[in-house]
Design a protein around this motif. Structure first.
Motif, mmCIF file in Angstrom:
data_model
loop_
_atom_site.group_PDB
_atom_site.id
_atom_site.type_symbol
_atom_site.label_atom_id
_atom_site.label_comp_id
_atom_site.label_asym_id
_atom_site.label_seq_id
_atom_site.Cartn_x
_atom_site.Cartn_y
_atom_site.Cartn_z
ATOM 1 N N GLY A 244 0.807 -1.210 0.000
ATOM 2 C CA GLY A 244 0.000 0.000 0.000
ATOM 3 C C GLY A 244 0.839 1.258 0.000
ATOM 4 N N LEU B 91 1.482 4.235 -2.946
ATOM 5 C CA LEU B 91 1.303 5.661 -2.679
ATOM 6 C C LEU B 91 2.568 6.458 -3.003
ATOM 7 C CD1 LEU B 91 -0.674 5.479 0.667
ATOM 8 C CD2 LEU B 91 -1.544 6.179 -1.569
ATOM 9 N N ASN C 73 -2.903 5.115 -6.908
ATOM 10 C CA ASN C 73 -2.984 5.543 -5.513
ATOM 11 C C ASN C 73 -4.216 4.965 -4.834
ATOM 12 O OD1 ASN C 73 -1.554 8.614 -6.482
ATOM 13 N ND2 ASN C 73 -0.555 7.090 -5.211
ATOM 14 N N LEU C 74 -5.275 4.717 -5.596
ATOM 15 C CA LEU C 74 -6.462 4.093 -5.012
ATOM 16 C C LEU C 74 -6.119 2.721 -4.438
ATOM 17 C CD1 LEU C 74 -9.097 4.970 -7.751
ATOM 18 C CD2 LEU C 74 -8.741 6.110 -5.552
ATOM 19 N N GLY D 275 -3.199 1.884 -3.437
ATOM 20 C CA GLY D 275 -2.350 2.158 -2.277
ATOM 21 C C GLY D 275 -3.165 2.450 -1.035
ATOM 22 N N VAL D 276 -4.198 3.256 -1.175
ATOM 23 C CA VAL D 276 -5.064 3.572 -0.038
ATOM 24 C C VAL D 276 -5.777 2.304 0.443
ATOM 25 C CG1 VAL D 276 -7.125 4.843 0.682
ATOM 26 C CG2 VAL D 276 -5.363 5.986 -0.675
ATOM 27 N N ARG D 277 -6.316 1.544 -0.491
ATOM 28 C CA ARG D 277 -7.025 0.297 -0.147
ATOM 29 C C ARG D 277 -6.112 -0.657 0.607
ATOM 30 N NH1 ARG D 277 -8.264 -4.065 -4.757
ATOM 31 N NH2 ARG D 277 -6.072 -4.446 -4.370
ATOM 32 N N THR E 273 -3.226 -0.021 2.192
ATOM 33 C CA THR E 273 -2.759 0.532 3.460
ATOM 34 C C THR E 273 -3.835 0.396 4.535
ATOM 35 O OG1 THR E 273 -1.294 2.062 2.297
ATOM 36 C CG2 THR E 273 -1.828 2.589 4.586
ATOM 37 N N VAL E 274 -5.061 0.737 4.200
ATOM 38 C CA VAL E 274 -6.158 0.623 5.176
ATOM 39 C C VAL E 274 -6.390 -0.839 5.549
ATOM 40 C CG1 VAL E 274 -8.635 0.985 5.515
ATOM 41 C CG2 VAL E 274 -7.235 2.783 4.497
#
Length: 136
Positions: A22, A26, A51-52, A54-56, A58-59
């Protein structure tokens, strides 16, 4: 090594790995994306879609670590079974868009199995504890 420790090590490994992915999506999406398995990646402003992911990712890692840290092992097991659908979706995306079959099955398919197996191990802990409590 007990099943409890194996499940803990697998959970921590999954969380660390997905956090790494993730954050990589990013920070350096063009570099990390080449290993995903798709033949073509967006460039320029369209690369923001990476980046989407990456956010998914990471969360996903943060949720896994939070549940483990809070001792919510059964809940983590249930969540991991749901999260196992993410790499299945990634695998199907790679396959349906003429990506690498080896990456689809070898990366995403095996990840789905690994995540689901970890989820089952965590859920079985509670079932084993419940059975032991009833026997006592």
């Amino acid at each position: 090594m007990t099943a409890h420790r194996i499940a803990t090590v697998l959970s921590l490994s999954l969380a660390a790995f997905i956090l790494y992915l993730g954050i990589s999506y990013l920070v350096a999406p063009e570099w990390i994306a080449t290993g995903f398995g798709l033949p073509v990646w967006p460039t320029g402003e369209a690369a923001a879609f990476l980046n989407l992911k990456g956010v998914r990712d990471t969360v996903t890692g943060i949720v896994g670590l939070a549940l483990l840290a809070l001792g919510q092992r059964y809940a983590l097991g249930v969540v991991l079974l749901g999260f196992a659908l993410i790499p299945v979706g990634d695998m199907l995306t790679v396959l349906f868009h003429n990506g690498s079959t080896a990456a689809a099955f070898g990366i995403h398919g095996l990840t789905a199995v690994f995540v689901a197996l970890t989820g089952v191990l965590l859920i079985r802990e509670r079932a084993g504890a419940d059975a032991a409590a009833q026997a006592a």
